[in-house]
Every structure is written in C-alpha cells, then in structure tokens.
Design an enzyme around this catalytic site. Structure first.
Site, PDB file in Angstrom:
ATOM      1  N   GLY A  22      -7.626 -16.065  -0.230  1.00  0.00           N
ATOM      2  CA  GLY A  22      -6.419 -15.950   0.594  1.00  0.00           C
ATOM      3  C   GLY A  22      -5.939 -14.516   0.580  1.00  0.00           C
ATOM      4  O   GLY A  22      -6.728 -13.593   0.387  1.00  0.00           O
ATOM      5  N   CYS A  38      -5.370  -9.730   3.196  1.00  0.00           N
ATOM      6  CA  CYS A  38      -6.461  -8.833   3.614  1.00  0.00           C
ATOM      7  C   CYS A  38      -7.707  -9.564   4.078  1.00  0.00           C
ATOM      8  O   CYS A  38      -8.135  -9.398   5.223  1.00  0.00           O
ATOM      9  CB  CYS A  38      -6.807  -7.901   2.471  1.00  0.00           C
ATOM     10  SG  CYS A  38      -5.367  -7.013   1.863  1.00  0.00           S
ATOM     11  N   ASN A  86     -14.488  -5.420   2.983  1.00  0.00           N
ATOM     12  CA  ASN A  86     -13.728  -6.660   2.823  1.00  0.00           C
ATOM     13  C   ASN A  86     -14.513  -7.863   3.338  1.00  0.00           C
ATOM     14  O   ASN A  86     -14.506  -8.936   2.726  1.00  0.00           O
ATOM     15  CB  ASN A  86     -12.379  -6.562   3.540  1.00  0.00           C
ATOM     16  CG  ASN A  86     -11.310  -5.945   2.642  1.00  0.00           C
ATOM     17  OD1 ASN A  86     -11.590  -5.574   1.509  1.00  0.00           O
ATOM     18  ND2 ASN A  86     -10.097  -5.835   3.140  1.00  0.00           N
ATOM     19  N   GLY A  96     -14.236 -21.220  -6.172  1.00  0.00           N
ATOM     20  CA  GLY A  96     -12.886 -21.750  -6.279  1.00  0.00           C
ATOM     21  C   GLY A  96     -12.473 -22.459  -5.012  1.00  0.00           C
ATOM     22  O   GLY A  96     -13.334 -22.943  -4.256  1.00  0.00           O
ATOM     23  N   LEU A 137     -18.065 -13.429  -7.559  1.00  0.00           N
ATOM     24  CA  LEU A 137     -18.939 -14.607  -7.570  1.00  0.00           C
ATOM     25  C   LEU A 137     -18.231 -15.759  -8.274  1.00  0.00           C
ATOM     26  O   LEU A 137     -18.881 -16.603  -8.873  1.00  0.00           O
ATOM     27  CB  LEU A 137     -20.255 -14.291  -8.285  1.00  0.00           C
ATOM     28  CG  LEU A 137     -21.320 -13.544  -7.481  1.00  0.00           C
ATOM     29  CD1 LEU A 137     -22.599 -13.404  -8.310  1.00  0.00           C
ATOM     30  CD2 LEU A 137     -21.638 -14.241  -6.152  1.00  0.00           C
ATOM     31  N   LEU A 154      -7.275  -0.841  -2.628  1.00  0.00           N
ATOM     32  CA  LEU A 154      -6.616  -1.415  -3.807  1.00  0.00           C
ATOM     33  C   LEU A 154      -6.447  -2.931  -3.670  1.00  0.00           C
ATOM     34  O   LEU A 154      -6.365  -3.470  -2.574  1.00  0.00           O
ATOM     35  CB  LEU A 154      -5.268  -0.745  -4.062  1.00  0.00           C
ATOM     36  CG  LEU A 154      -4.182  -0.741  -2.990  1.00  0.00           C
ATOM     37  CD1 LEU A 154      -3.416  -2.051  -2.985  1.00  0.00           C
ATOM     38  CD2 LEU A 154      -3.238   0.413  -3.240  1.00  0.00           C
ATOM     39  N   VAL A 182       0.843  -1.203   0.000  1.00  0.00           N
ATOM     40  CA  VAL A 182       0.000   0.000   0.000  1.00  0.00           C
ATOM     41  C   VAL A 182       0.875   1.248   0.000  1.00  0.00           C
ATOM     42  O   VAL A 182       0.636   2.191  -0.768  1.00  0.00           O
ATOM     43  CB  VAL A 182      -0.945  -0.007   1.229  1.00  0.00           C
ATOM     44  CG1 VAL A 182      -1.661   1.335   1.371  1.00  0.00           C
ATOM     45  CG2 VAL A 182      -1.964  -1.129   1.111  1.00  0.00           C
TER      46      VAL A 182
HETATM   47  C1  UGA Z   1      -8.745  -7.164  -1.185  1.00  0.00           C
HETATM   48  C2  UGA Z   1      -9.881  -6.235  -1.623  1.00  0.00           C
HETATM   49  O1  UGA Z   1     -10.454  -6.698  -2.848  1.00  0.00           O
HETATM   50  C3  UGA Z   1      -9.358  -4.803  -1.797  1.00  0.00           C
HETATM   51  O2  UGA Z   1     -10.428  -3.924  -2.117  1.00  0.00           O
HETATM   52  C4  UGA Z   1      -8.712  -4.355  -0.484  1.00  0.00           C
HETATM   53  O3  UGA Z   1      -8.154  -3.047  -0.604  1.00  0.00           O
HETATM   54  C5  UGA Z   1      -7.609  -5.323  -0.110  1.00  0.00           C
HETATM   55  O4  UGA Z   1      -8.165  -6.652   0.017  1.00  0.00           O
HETATM   56  C6  UGA Z   1      -7.030  -4.860   1.206  1.00  0.00           C
HETATM   57  O5  UGA Z   1      -7.747  -4.855   2.216  1.00  0.00           O
HETATM   58  O6  UGA Z   1      -5.880  -4.361   1.233  1.00  0.00           O
HETATM   59  P1  UGA Z   1      -6.704  -8.429  -2.428  1.00  0.00           P
HETATM   60  O7  UGA Z   1      -6.563  -9.201  -1.154  1.00  0.00           O
HETATM   61  O8  UGA Z   1      -5.502  -7.811  -3.028  1.00  0.00           O
HETATM   62  O9  UGA Z   1      -7.771  -7.213  -2.229  1.00  0.00           O
HETATM   63  O10 UGA Z   1      -7.280  -9.419  -3.527  1.00  0.00           O
HETATM   64  P2  UGA Z   1      -8.715  -9.778  -4.162  1.00  0.00           P
HETATM   65  O11 UGA Z   1      -8.631  -9.570  -5.621  1.00  0.00           O
HETATM   66  O12 UGA Z   1      -9.815  -9.126  -3.457  1.00  0.00           O
HETATM   67  O13 UGA Z   1      -8.772 -11.362  -3.915  1.00  0.00           O
HETATM   68  C7  UGA Z   1      -8.753 -11.910  -2.609  1.00  0.00           C
HETATM   69  C8  UGA Z   1      -8.917 -13.416  -2.679  1.00  0.00           C
HETATM   70  O14 UGA Z   1     -10.256 -13.757  -3.038  1.00  0.00           O
HETATM   71  C9  UGA Z   1      -8.025 -14.141  -3.679  1.00  0.00           C
HETATM   72  O15 UGA Z   1      -7.510 -15.317  -3.092  1.00  0.00           O
HETATM   73  C10 UGA Z   1      -8.957 -14.491  -4.826  1.00  0.00           C
HETATM   74  O16 UGA Z   1      -8.548 -15.633  -5.529  1.00  0.00           O
HETATM   75  C11 UGA Z   1     -10.239 -14.731  -4.070  1.00  0.00           C
HETATM   76  N1  UGA Z   1     -11.458 -14.541  -4.876  1.00  0.00           N
HETATM   77  C12 UGA Z   1     -11.765 -13.309  -5.358  1.00  0.00           C
HETATM   78  C13 UGA Z   1     -12.294 -15.619  -5.124  1.00  0.00           C
HETATM   79  O17 UGA Z   1     -12.037 -16.761  -4.675  1.00  0.00           O
HETATM   80  N2  UGA Z   1     -13.434 -15.429  -5.858  1.00  0.00           N
HETATM   81  C14 UGA Z   1     -13.770 -14.208  -6.346  1.00  0.00           C
HETATM   82  O18 UGA Z   1     -14.822 -14.100  -6.998  1.00  0.00           O
HETATM   83  C15 UGA Z   1     -12.913 -13.122  -6.087  1.00  0.00           C
END
Ligand code: UGA
Length: 439
Positions: A256, A259, A207, A252, A249, A150, A18
């Site tokens: 992880g 966050c 989150n 999987g 949605l 982000l 960040v």
């Molecule tokens: C997340 C939030 O999306 C951000 O808005 C937030 O700023 C960030 O945490 C934080 O608090 O700093 P991030 O952890 O980088 O971001 O990644 P994501 O893209 O949100 O994915 C998180 C996890 O959820 C991954 O393991 C991804 O594979 C999983 N996921 C995501 C799913 O299993 N299904 C989905 O439909 C979306």
C-alpha cells in the site's frame, strides 16, 4: 556552521513527507533552507515548533537541530529571493484515470520568473516526459530531475544514506545539475548523471520493479499454501542468490502507501499513452488487489460465516513506523469484513487519528489487548514491533476464539500455537482445515 556558512541557500516547495525531510536534511548539511507550502496551518505549526504533521522517526529531532537554518513560509517570493535551486516536492496524486495529477507542479512552474537565474529541481514523482513537457512551455527554465527514493518510516536514514543519487539535466541546465551534485557531495554516494527522461524513468521503474517483486512473492506464497511449502523459507533460499537478493521478498496482504499503487498505475498509464500495453504491470496490480482479500477465506475456513463475528485488526497503517493510511490494505480488508457481516475492531499505535474518518464504522480500541477482548479472530495487518512483545498466552485468554491470521508473517507460528492459537500465515503451513480459495 561557520566553515560552511557560505553554502548557497536552497528553496523547497511543498513540505509534505518528501519536502520536510529534504528541507530538514539539507539544513543539516549546513544550507539555509526556505521551505514553502500553501497550507497556512501546516506552515504555522512548523514555524511555532508544534508537532510535525506526520509520524516519521527521527524527523522531529532533525528539524529541531537545524531550526536556525530552516525557514517556513507560504510566500514563494521568499524562496525566489536568494535561492537559485528550487526543489519541487509537491504531491502528484493519481487522477481517476490513473494518470498523475500535475496541477500542483504546474502551479510551481508558473511562479518561477523568466530569465533563467533559478533552477527547478524536480523531486516530486512525475511521469517520464513531464520535464520535456514543462520545457516545451518554458524553454528558458533550467530543469533538473532528481527523484527521491526515501521510504516512509526510515526517510531520514534513506535521505542521508541513499543507494544512489540520480540527477538528470535538461538542456542548458548542466550548471544546475552540478550545483545539485554539490549539495549531495557530503553524503559521498554513487551519482547517476543522466538526461531528464531517463532520470524520470529510473524512479518509476524502480518502484514498479519493487512492487513486481512483492506481487511475485505473494503469488509464490499462494502456491506454497497449495503445496504445503513455507514462503518464508522459499524467500530466504531465493534471496541468497545475489542476482535476486533478499529485500522486498516478504509475502503478505499486499503493498500500500502513497507510492507503489500510484506509481505502478502511472507507469502503466504512461506506457498506454505511448501505445504500449504494459501487460506485466496489470498483473502486479491485480495480484495486489486480490491479495488484500485472501484473508477472508482464511477466516471462513475456521469460522464459517462471518456474520456477527467480532474481528480484531492489529495495525492499520500501510506499514510500521508511519501513520500513513493511504492505500493501506486495512481499508480494503475492513470493508470486506464488514461486507461479510463481521464487526470490526481495530488498534494501531499511531494511525488511529487518521484512520477514524476513513473507517467510520470500525470500533477503535485503545490497546491491542482491548481490541482482542472477546474477538473471534485477530488479523495482524501492520507489523508494528510492539505486537511481537505482546503476552500472547494472555491474549488467547481474552479472545472468544484464539484464531490469528498473520498478514505479514511477522510472528513465530510455533510460539503462537504454544500460546493456544490457531495460526494462519501467508504462504505458510496452516493449522489444517479445508483447502483455501480466493474470497
Ligand atoms: C517506496 C519505495 O520503497 C521508496 O524507495 C520510494 O522513494 C517511495 O516508495 C516513493 O516513491 O516515495 P514507501 O511507499 O515509503 O517507499 O514504503 P515501502 O517500504 O517501499 O513499502 C511499500 C509497501 O510494500 C508497504 O505496504 C509494505 O508493507 C509493502 N511491502 C514491502 C511488502 O508487502 N513486502 C515487502 O517485501 C516489502
């Protein structure tokens, strides 16, 4: 640069994901930025233009482009002298109790001189109530909560094109909140001005809601397997309802990262500390933990015992476009596979170097093809784009048994079956075999 040369200098404390994105992007908005971190090695690397400490698409370019306005230091005095706005971007990892560890935040607060000239702008994710607790100890401090939304892998884009910018002002800190709004003004996005506690809750609740959406669709996927439905079709049909929306949605093998696991747990603990039992979040966490393990039964359905079987993992990072291994599903999955007696071989395009210490008894391959050589099954763990480009006919030939578990529903089942694979997705009709149960 000249038209904007008078923009105020900004201090950033903590140059992790960040902090570095924030510092580089503010420099890109023509502010001089002084970024401080206690890690001397990291600061030296950033100063000398060495490789960034994390894999984040587009970030090296933003840092390079704005280098003349970016200064890296280990001395907080260099920020305090000239920067009124101090953006706090230090990490707040979970403690054993599930609470957030705020010791790094406390260290930053303790270094801000009394007198009220500076403002502390909290970007680190902290439990609701943190701002109030800090202000009880330091009522002189101008405090603003400005949580970050982000996503790793698209952090630069998310920073520059946020859905909203949340700015919560503490007592007497309206001037600082106005100054923060001014910094973000060039992005021309929706501003949410609020009190500090509400801003803190917006972050945690966002989150937690996204994590809930993922656990919900994962449970729907598990039901789909029982009734012969395809969760990707179900999610598409659900997502077209504007009240639901298509994002987050994707079923999987669980969420992880640094966050969601931390923030869901922190919100649950926070609620508990106030005497409220947040029942829904308990389920969200439990569903996620079980989801990482369900892959085992998909393997045993085809292979029987996994003792001595060679299982290949494609991808290790918690999601694509990052080398971040924190709370990655691959960690639980590889340990479960080894617990079942399997030999695990893994390939990830970028996370291998970080993963080595975390997965000491996993063999690392230099390519996807090498990982699949002689394997009894392959599990797609992270949906790196390059895995869609593989010659799957050739991959099938390399394997001892062409069985693929697509942990992200990333590949086209028909194509994989044509290539000779037995294909198992998450919540999608499988190649047959006895009904699945939890591992
Ligand atoms: C997340 C939030 O999306 C951000 O808005 C937030 O700023 C960030 O945490 C934080 O608090 O700093 P991030 O952890 O980088 O971001 O990644 P994501 O893209 O949100 O994915 C998180 C996890 O959820 C991954 O393991 C991804 O594979 C999983 N996921 C995501 C799913 O299993 N299904 C989905 O439909 C979306």
């Amino acid at each position: 640069m000249s038209a904007n040369a008078e923009k105020p200098a900004i201090g950033v404390v903590g140059v992790g994901w960040v902090g570095l994105v924030t510092a580089a992007c503010f420099a890109g908005l023509d502010h001089r930025v002084v970024a401080m971190d206690v890690d001397e090695g990291k600061v030296e690397t950033l100063r000398s233009g060495g490789a960034l400490p994390m894999h984040e698409p587009g970030l090296p370019e933003v840092v390079e482009r704005n280098r003349e306005r970016l200064r890296f230091t280990t001395e907080i005095a260099e920020l305090l002298d000239g920067c009124r706005l101090l953006f706090c971007c230090v990490d707040t990892p979970p403690t054993y109790s599930g609470d957030a560890d705020l010791s790094r935040v406390a260290a930053v607060v303790s270094q801000i001189p009394k007198g009220g000239w500076h403002a502390l702008v909290m970007k680190s994710t902290v439990p609701a109530g943190t701002g109030a607790a800090i202000l009880r100890q330091r009522p002189d401090l101008a405090y603003v909560s400005c949580p970050e939304f982000l996503k790793e892998g698209s952090a630069v884009h998310d920073f520059l094109e946020p859905d909203r910018v949340v700015i919560g002002a503490g007592p007497g800190a309206e001037w600082a909140a106005d100054a923060v709004a001014e910094v973000y003004a060039p992005l021309d996005r929706e501003l949410v001005r609020s009190d500090v506690a509400s801003a803190e809750m917006i972050k945690l609740a966002s989150n937690a809601f996204l994590a809930t959406k993922i656990s919900f669709i994962n449970e729907i996927a598990n039901v789909c397997e029982g009734v012969g439905a395809d969760v990707t079709e179900v999610a598409r049909g659900m997502g077209l309802d504007e009240r639901i929306g298509p994002k987050f949605l994707h079923a999987g093998i669980g969420y992880g990262g640094s966050c969601f696991p931390k923030d869901v747990s922190a919100l649950k603990m926070l609620a508990g500390n106030t005497g409220y039992h947040f029942q829904l979040l308990n389920s969200v966490i439990e569903v996620n933990e079980l989801q990482k393990r369900r892959v085992i039964s998909k393997l045993t359905k085809h292979l029987g015992s996994l003792v001595g079987k060679r299982i290949a993992l494609l991808g290790l990072a918690f999601k694509p476009n990052t080398d971040d291994m924190r709370e990655a599903s691959s960690l639980v999955l590889s340990a479960r596979l080894q617990g079942e007696g399997a030999r695990v071989v893994a390939y990830d395009p970028v996370a291998d170097s970080h993963a080595g210490d975390l997965l000491p008894s996993v063999d690392f391959a230099l390519s996807a093809a090498a990982a699949l050589e002689g394997a009894d099954a392959v599990i797609l763990v992270t949906e790196w784009p390059e895995f869609a480009e593989l010659d799957w006919e050739e991959m099938a030939q390399r394997m001892a048994n062409p069985l693929l578990v697509d942990g992200r529903n990333f590949l086209d089942p028909a194509r994989l079956r044509r290539a000779g694979f037995s294909y198992e997705g998450i919540g999608r009709p499988s190649n047959g075999g006895p009904p699945q149960s939890d591992a």
